[in-house]
Design a protein around this motif. Sequence first.
Motif, mmCIF file in Angstrom:
data_model
loop_
_atom_site.group_PDB
_atom_site.id
_atom_site.type_symbol
_atom_site.label_atom_id
_atom_site.label_comp_id
_atom_site.label_asym_id
_atom_site.label_seq_id
_atom_site.Cartn_x
_atom_site.Cartn_y
_atom_site.Cartn_z
ATOM 1 N N PRO A 1 0.450 -1.234 0.054
ATOM 2 C CA PRO A 1 0.083 -0.081 -0.573
ATOM 3 C C PRO A 1 0.378 1.257 0.442
ATOM 4 C CG PRO A 1 -0.447 -1.638 2.096
ATOM 5 C CD PRO A 1 0.870 -2.236 1.490
ATOM 6 N N SER A 2 0.415 2.406 -0.420
ATOM 7 C CA SER A 2 1.173 3.477 -0.377
ATOM 8 C C SER A 2 1.162 3.796 0.851
ATOM 9 C CB SER A 2 0.265 4.993 -1.277
ATOM 10 O OG SER A 2 -0.414 4.994 -1.066
ATOM 11 N N ALA A 3 1.592 5.285 1.349
ATOM 12 C CA ALA A 3 2.155 5.419 2.728
ATOM 13 C C ALA A 3 0.658 6.543 2.818
ATOM 14 C CB ALA A 3 3.656 6.758 2.452
ATOM 15 N N THR A 4 0.696 6.766 2.390
ATOM 16 C CA THR A 4 -0.302 7.622 3.094
ATOM 17 C C THR A 4 -2.119 6.181 3.262
ATOM 18 O OG1 THR A 4 -1.326 7.451 0.561
ATOM 19 C CG2 THR A 4 -1.228 9.595 1.833
ATOM 20 N N GLN A 5 -2.152 5.632 2.544
ATOM 21 C CA GLN A 5 -2.953 4.304 2.468
ATOM 22 C C GLN A 5 -2.651 3.449 3.957
ATOM 23 O OE1 GLN A 5 -2.601 2.036 -0.959
ATOM 24 N NE2 GLN A 5 -4.399 2.107 -0.789
ATOM 25 N N MET A 6 -1.367 3.686 4.384
ATOM 26 C CA MET A 6 -0.513 2.673 5.663
ATOM 27 C C MET A 6 -1.380 3.766 6.669
ATOM 28 S SD MET A 6 0.896 0.048 5.603
ATOM 29 C CE MET A 6 2.707 -1.156 4.903
ATOM 30 N N THR A 7 -0.774 4.925 6.222
ATOM 31 C CA THR A 7 -0.920 5.748 7.293
ATOM 32 C C THR A 7 -2.570 6.102 8.148
ATOM 33 O OG1 THR A 7 0.076 7.750 6.750
ATOM 34 C CG2 THR A 7 -0.476 9.030 8.564
ATOM 35 N N HIS A 8 -3.424 5.719 6.454
ATOM 36 C CA HIS A 8 -5.067 5.918 7.565
ATOM 37 C C HIS A 8 -5.421 4.352 7.681
ATOM 38 C CE1 HIS A 8 -8.961 6.104 6.338
ATOM 39 N NE2 HIS A 8 -9.440 4.465 5.680
#
Lengths: 134, 193
Positions: free
Chosen positions: A119-126
């Motif tokens: 997953p992308s960094a934003t998806q991971m943070t979310h």
Amino acid sequence: MNTRTYFEDVGAWPAAEGKPHLVWPAYVLGFILSLLLTFAAYGVVVYHVLPVSLTYVIAVLIGLAGIQFLVQLVFFFHLSAQHAARERLIILGGTIIIVGILLSGSIWIMFTLDQRMMPSATQMTHYMDTQAGI
Amino acid sequence: MNGIMNDMKKDSTTVFGFWVYLMTDFVLFASLFAVYAVLHANTFGGVGGKDIFNAPFVLIETIILLTSSFTTGLALLAAKAGKKWWVLILLLATAALGAAFVSLEFSEFSTLVLEGHRWTQSGFLSAYFTLVGTHGLHVLIGLLWMVALMIAIIRHGLTQPNMRKLLLFSLFWHFLDIIWIFIFTLVYLFGLL
């Protein structure tokens, strides 16, 4: 070399032992069945003769192509369980397995790629934000 | 007598070897089918199968190829009966049907290209032209083979080498018919759904 028995002698046609050779009706029958199966598949797609959902239509079309494959193997290639044809049947079986793996594997991998992507960094943070306890 | 038996054994090995070649060709086509299956939806905003496939046209192509497969079978039966001229007439019929098929396919391709739907347009068109074009190329090679075979039969008659060539050609031609059945179903009919 005798032209009358050449195709049998090299094992391409089933050897006629005692009973008369049935290659002539095989070609006619194979041709008629192939035409009928082609028209059936065409009718299903173009004239919607089967009032069923798309999934069933796809299954029917694959089934009709599969039957035509068998019809042509038996009536045009004269494949049988006879000894001369057995080695050809074995290598055909092996090839069908390879083809099956090739087709189903390619389709499976390419249409589920997203599930194996990082997953992308934003998806991971979310994801971490929404998971309690992380 | 022993020599003749050895020749037969050699020919039956050749037939088996040719069968193995056909199986590798089967794997080649399977790869192209897999590519098409993966790329068929990637039209890049351009045309899809529904927009460019013409159902009656493809049905005619299919009937032509099926009939040519049948006439090949009849040519083998004529060879079995030792009727040299019937073999030639039936091979000529097969060649005419094969040529009709190739020219129909060529007109289909040239229409697409002239309308701007080139193979460089999208993944779908690349996969389509490669798969159907590879089959068409095989048919074209079969046509050349048939011409050579007819010349050989006219010159030498139904000799053992010519019987062998005729048998191998018939296997090749029936094989192309089977590949076409799958192109007809998986490319054209699925595209028209």
